[in-house]
Design an enzyme around this catalytic site. Structure first.
Site, short mmCIF file in Angstrom:
data_model
loop_
_atom_site.label_atom_id
_atom_site.label_comp_id
_atom_site.label_asym_id
_atom_site.label_seq_id
_atom_site.Cartn_x
_atom_site.Cartn_y
_atom_site.Cartn_z
N ASP A 44 40.99 29.93 39.91
CA ASP A 44 41.65 29.14 40.94
C ASP A 44 41.77 27.67 40.54
O ASP A 44 42.76 27.02 40.84
CB ASP A 44 40.89 29.27 42.27
CG ASP A 44 41.26 30.56 42.98
OD1 ASP A 44 42.46 30.87 43.04
OD2 ASP A 44 40.35 31.27 43.43
N CYS A 55 32.36 30.97 36.24
CA CYS A 55 32.49 32.40 36.51
C CYS A 55 33.94 32.87 36.51
O CYS A 55 34.22 34.02 36.76
CB CYS A 55 31.81 32.78 37.82
SG CYS A 55 32.56 32.00 39.25
C1 PEP Z 1 37.85 31.97 40.22
O1 PEP Z 1 38.68 31.52 41.01
O2 PEP Z 1 37.74 31.58 39.04
C2 PEP Z 1 36.93 33.05 40.64
C3 PEP Z 1 35.94 33.43 39.86
O3 PEP Z 1 37.14 33.66 41.84
P1 PEP Z 1 38.31 34.72 42.14
O4 PEP Z 1 38.90 35.12 40.78
O5 PEP Z 1 37.69 35.86 42.83
O6 PEP Z 1 39.25 33.93 42.97
MG MG Z 2 38.50 31.90 43.13
#
Ligand code: PEP
Ligand code: MG
Length: 563
Positions: free
Chosen positions: A452, A499
């Protein structure tokens, strides 16, 4: 050679199975009531058997949350009104069962589709699905099911939902190729979690392939060939062998420490979506869970999971980790993840809209239920809780107020919970990264969500393959924000991890180590290869790399430097 966007690695040669929902041609003929009533009854019985077996198989492989999709379908199959109106039409007009069923079901679908409520609107697709199952039986047509394939195939389709991906027959799906989607769409993330080689964003590819075509593809480079020549097959076979060889080499990393040559440890954690993903984490020697995306427990069902159901899922993961830490993220719904039973309305920009913590703060009962389940589960082992989509300090303070209320309520009822739960936030919105020095005073840790953070920093929709070229991990502005966040966390002695999908990108790992990251969390399949890289690094060299990076202005220059 056609090129798409790599979703999950693996080299595959196999036969194509294209998935398009074929328009069924419904005949109309005169018949007797007794005969058509019996045909309809038999079709319903056989659909029930199919649904029961699909439910049992899904329960075994993917758990109760996914299996509940079929409960909803069973309810429609047993709906007395649908049956009554179909039989009335057969009798009144002396017509055949499929004609009457199709006409009545279409009326039901039209009514559902015309409703405002998003949950009820969604029921239209369930009615369509169940009706098409019955019509296929009546017309003796085989319905293609991704859960039960009779032979190994490569699936080719325009799009797949995250739940279709989750319920695939993993034995017979060698890989899949889709026309739309980006690297960090949740379908691509699911493919990596399930270790199914996949390419997304192939444009109009599905229209150019026929069932039975031979396909060769490399999920890592995104290259696909339809009906390859013998030379090309040899090329993909050698790539496949190299991939297996690389996997074997990576397995040598099992049991070794994720430490640089000068002794700095970087925790290598895994991302999971359901308790069942833990197996793959253990196989790949993950040191912790760095991101448990709890929203998958809420998806593909007709109602919210109860507090007890959530408690069991979270406890299963915490217990399964046997003392290793578990970062559980609270509900991150919205964007490309929708709940049929939670009406968030139509939005022009869902990723910029009503999503994640914004929903939880507006729906305190929903949020409190999840927090209670998490607190209760905390007695089973080390737990950290992480809040997604934080954009301001105000949101952290609002979260903490609710958190303290929930703890006080549990204390009053003498419900036990751990006292050392760490609270963290995702840094995935630029406004949070920019004030991360201040936010660090209010939380125990940060986890940088690069999926994001990239889309919000570079203003590029993570789902849109047309602008994928702008979704660039080497963008120096994006990397500076990450650097700043890590520095700010470190200055306050706070743990800071990454992450999002950039965490496992080979050439970025040295840069992140140089910036001072403490943890990298990724799909299980990338853990051992990342450990191999870390064990070859010297932290002081990585720090020099960061100094060099800070002098650069273009993504190409950054890419070159890291190569
Ligand atoms: C991100 O945004 O990098 C993340 C780990 O969350 P998601 O991919 O679930 O939005
Ligand atoms: Mg995210």
């Amino acid at each position: 050679m056609i090129k798409g966007i790599s979703a999950a690695p693996g080299v595959v040669i196999g036969i194509a199975l294209t998935i398009t929902e074929e328009e069924l041609v419904i005949p109309k003929f005169i018949s007797t009531f007794d005969l058509e009533e019996a045909r309809l009854g038999q079709a319903i019985q056989s659909a029930k058997l199919e649904l029961n077996s699909l439910r049992a198989k899904t329960l075994e492989t993917l758990g109760d949350d996914k299996a509940q999709i079929f409960d909803a379908h069973m309810m429609i199959l047993e709906d007395p009104e649908l049956l009554k109106q179909t039989l009335t039409k057969i009798k009144k007009e002396s017509v055949n069962a499929e004609y009457a069923l199709n006409a009545v079901a279409n009326q039901f679908i039209a009514v559902f589709e015309g409703l405002e409520d998003a949950y009820l609107k969604e029921r239209a697709s369930d009615v369509r699905d169940v009706t098409s199952r019955l019509l296929c039986t009546l017309l003796k047509k085989k319905k293609i099911s991704l859960e039960n394939l009779s032979e190994p195939v490569i699936l080719i389709t325009r799009d797949l939902t995250p739940s279709q991906t989750a319920s695939m027959d993993r034995k017979n799906v060698l890989g899949f190729l889709t026309d739309i989607g980006g690297k960090t769409s949740h379908t691509a993330i699911m493919a990596r979690t399930l270790e199914i080689p996949a390419i997304v964003g192939l444009g109009n590819f599905s229209a150019t392939v026929k069932d039975g075509d031979r396909i060769a593809f490399d999920g890592e480079t995104g290259e696909v060939k339809i009906n390859p020549t013998s030379e090309q097959i040899e090329f993909f076979t050698s790539r496949h062998n190299a991939f297996l060889e690389k996997k074997k080499e990576q397995d040598l990393m099992i049991g070794l420490e994720s430490k640089t040559l000068d002794g700095f440890h970087i925790e290598l954690a895994g991302n999971i979506g359901t308790p069942r993903d833990l197996d793959a984490l253990h196989r790949n020697d993950a040191e912790a869970v760095g991101l448990y995306r709890t929203e998958f427990l809420f998806m593909d069902r007709n109602s919210m999971p109860s507090e007890d159901e959530q408690y069991h899922a979270y406890s299963e993961v915490i217990k399964g980790l046997k003392g290793k830490n578990c970062i559980i993220r609270t509900l991150d719904i919205g964007g490309d993840k929708k709940l049929s039973y939670l009406d968030i309305g139509e939005e022009a920009n869902p990723f910029l809209g009503y999503r994640a913590i914004r929903i939880c703060l507006r729906e305190p009962e929903l949020f409190k239920t999840q927090l209670r389940a998490l607190l209760r589960a905390s007695i089973h082992g080390p737990l950290s809780i992480m809040f997604p989509m934080i954009s301001s300090l105000e949101e952290i303070l609002a979260v903490k107020t609710i958190w303290n209320e929930v703890k006080a309520e549990l204390n009053e009822k003498l419900v036990p919970f751990a006292l050392d739960i760490q609270l963290g936030i995702m840094i995935e919105i630029p406004s949070a990264a920019i004030i991360s020095d201040i936010l660090a005073d209010h939380v125990d840790f940060f986890s940088i969500g690069t999926n994001d953070l990239t889309q919000y920093t570079c203003a590029v929709d993570r789902m849109n393959e047309k602008i994928e070229y702008l979704y660039n991990p080497y963008n120096p502005g994006l990397l500076r924000l990450i650097h700043m966040t890590i520095k700010n966390a470190r200055a306050k002695n706070k743990m800071v991890g990454i992450c999002g999908s950039m965490a496992h990108q080979k050439d970025l790992v040295p840069l992140f180590v140089g910036m001072g990251v403490s943890e990298l969390s990724m799909s299980a399949m990338h853990i051992l290869s990342t450990r191999k890289i870390i064990r070859k690094l010297v932290k002081s060299d990585c720090e020099k790399l960061v100094i060099e990076f800070l002098k650069l202005g273009t993504a190409d220059e950054v890419k070159k430097l890291l190569n």
